[in-house]
Scaffold this active site. Structure first.
Site, PDB file in Angstrom:
ATOM      1  N   ARG A  44      88.659  45.265 104.046  1.00  0.00           N
ATOM      2  CA  ARG A  44      88.043  45.220 102.916  1.00  0.00           C
ATOM      3  C   ARG A  44      88.611  45.908 101.620  1.00  0.00           C
ATOM      4  NH1 ARG A  44      82.300  47.198 105.819  1.00  0.00           N
ATOM      5  NH2 ARG A  44      81.813  45.252 106.759  1.00  0.00           N
ATOM      6  N   ARG A  61      81.163  41.031  90.353  1.00  0.00           N
ATOM      7  CA  ARG A  61      79.977  40.761  90.833  1.00  0.00           C
ATOM      8  C   ARG A  61      78.898  40.678  89.697  1.00  0.00           C
ATOM      9  NH1 ARG A  61      77.351  39.212  93.377  1.00  0.00           N
ATOM     10  NH2 ARG A  61      76.581  40.628  95.278  1.00  0.00           N
ATOM     11  N   TYR A 112      74.686  37.225 114.388  1.00  0.00           N
ATOM     12  CA  TYR A 112      74.130  37.126 112.869  1.00  0.00           C
ATOM     13  C   TYR A 112      73.329  36.031 112.636  1.00  0.00           C
ATOM     14  CZ  TYR A 112      77.008  40.681 110.125  1.00  0.00           C
ATOM     15  OH  TYR A 112      77.336  41.789 109.815  1.00  0.00           O
ATOM     16  N   ARG A 143      84.176  46.107  97.244  1.00  0.00           N
ATOM     17  CA  ARG A 143      83.113  46.903  96.496  1.00  0.00           C
ATOM     18  C   ARG A 143      83.552  48.086  95.903  1.00  0.00           C
ATOM     19  NH1 ARG A 143      78.481  46.724 100.993  1.00  0.00           N
ATOM     20  NH2 ARG A 143      80.310  46.827 102.386  1.00  0.00           N
ATOM     21  N   ASP A 169      84.512  35.614 103.743  1.00  0.00           N
ATOM     22  CA  ASP A 169      83.537  36.373 104.335  1.00  0.00           C
ATOM     23  C   ASP A 169      83.547  35.679 105.750  1.00  0.00           C
ATOM     24  OD1 ASP A 169      81.132  38.555 103.983  1.00  0.00           O
ATOM     25  OD2 ASP A 169      80.648  36.927 105.404  1.00  0.00           O
TER      26      ASP A 169
END
Length: 361
Positions: free
Chosen positions: A30, A43, A159, A34, A81
């Site tokens: 990652r 974003r 998921y 973020r 993703d």
């Protein structure tokens, strides 16, 4: 295949192949995301999956950490993703701010499998990832290799049934125990797409790929052998068989599955990524140099201050070694509130300590 600029830094590829390296290469799960203010700015303008589906934007995000930490990362990983495969199978996936992924209509009963797209054309459904990889590979100008990735079948299945993240995975596990054959059917459907998707990523320019079995550790050793291991093995087997001489190094990351380390060593992957609960000495004793190891610093160490980061990195490098069969990484993805300057300390320490230790060897 497209023409790409020559590679200037092949450290991670050599490490994955088991060749000697002048220091241990480093990247972070990652690393494009973020924790970076430049990503958060983007974003504010774009939805998460809009960035994934727009090659120009995915390229920009992938390059953000490479540009910020010039010369410190030894690999870029394409911004995408793991849940693009469920999307390709026909499920709606939303990324909710502060909550993460959400499936408005998850799979509830086995007959819901029939509603999925069983003939996924990866070029049509996931071609935007291939375009982003090709564009990014060119934009990197050979600075570092580009990694592709997918989610492993069990993790994606969980998921798709849970409808998002879960503390217990009780819905997905109910399927395993109540509908084992139907669960295997779903896992096989996901596996078939995963194989074609990985092959497409490699043909588009990915120079190394990683499979994320993020919820592997939620399975017992017995259930892991039934519902995870056969499918991640099939992915490695088929990708390498179909690509032959064009195959690239493959990494498997099964978070929490310490008990499966011996088995993971034997199923065709070049690198095994470790979470922070696995002792380096234990991992080396089990794998015996047959694969490259990757990891495994606790991401929370990055909150501990510069001296803690430096001492932890030094201890980790001394344990794993610095010039053969090792790639530095965290034991899971970097957390969104980490100070980017803590990452710089981490990376600079990996470089300086790695070179210093190699001189002593």
């Amino acid at each position: 295949m497209a023409e790409f600029p020559p590679l200037k830094n092949d450290l991670i590829l050599r490490a994955a192949r088991g060749e000697k390296t002048e220091r241990a290469p480093v990247w972070i799960m990652r690393q494009a995301g973020r924790y970076l203010p430049e990503f958060r700015e983007m974003r504010e303008k774009y939805d998460f999956f809009t960035i994934c589906r727009t090659p120009e934007l995915a390229t920009l995000v992938t390059l953000q950490p490479i540009n910020r930490y010039e010369g410190l990362f030894d690999a870029a990983i394409i911004f995408s993703d793991i849940l693009v495969i469920p999307q390709a199978l026909g499920l709606v996936v939303e990324m909710l701010p502060g909550k993460g992924p959400h499936f408005p209509s998850p799979l509830v009963v086995p007959t819901d499998i029939d509603k999925l797209n069983h003939n996924v054309d990866v070029n049509k459904e996931l071609g935007y990832v291939f375009d982003a990889i090709t564009m990014t590979r060119k934009a990197l100008e050979g600075r570092v290799p580009l990694l592709g990735f997918i989610g492993a079948p069990w993790t994606l299945m969980a998921y798709m049934i849970e409808g998002g993240g879960s503390n217990t995975l009780s819905k997905a596990k109910t399927w395993l125990f109540k509908y084992p054959e139907e669960s295997k059917r779903l896992l096989q459907i996901i596996t078939d797409v995963a194989v074609n998707f990985l092959i497409g990523q490699i043909k588009a320019g990915a120079q190394m790929v990683q499979i994320f079995e993020s919820w592997g550790g939620e399975l017992s050793p017995h259930d892991f052998k039934l519902f995870s291991l056969p499918y991640i093995k099939e992915i490695a087997d088929k990708v390498k068989k179909q690509l032959k001489d064009d195959a690239v190094p493959m990494t498997i990351f099964c978070k929490g599955s310490w008990y499966a380390l011996e088995s993971l060593t034997e199923i065709g992957y070049d690198t095994i990524s470790l979470d922070w609960t696995i002792d380096p000495t234990y991992a080396k004793s089990i794998t015996k140099g047959r694969v490259t190891l990757q990891g495994n610093m606790d991401p929370n160490v990055l909150y501990g201050g510069d001296e803690t980061i430096r001492s932890t990195v030094k201890t980790m490098l001394e344990a794993f070694g610095t010039n053969e069969r090792y790639i530095v990484n965290l034991g899971h993805g970097i957390l969104p509130t980490v100070d980017p300057e803590a990452v710089r300390v981490f990376l600079e320490t990996v470089h300086s300590v790695g070179l210093e230790l190699n001189k002593k060897n």
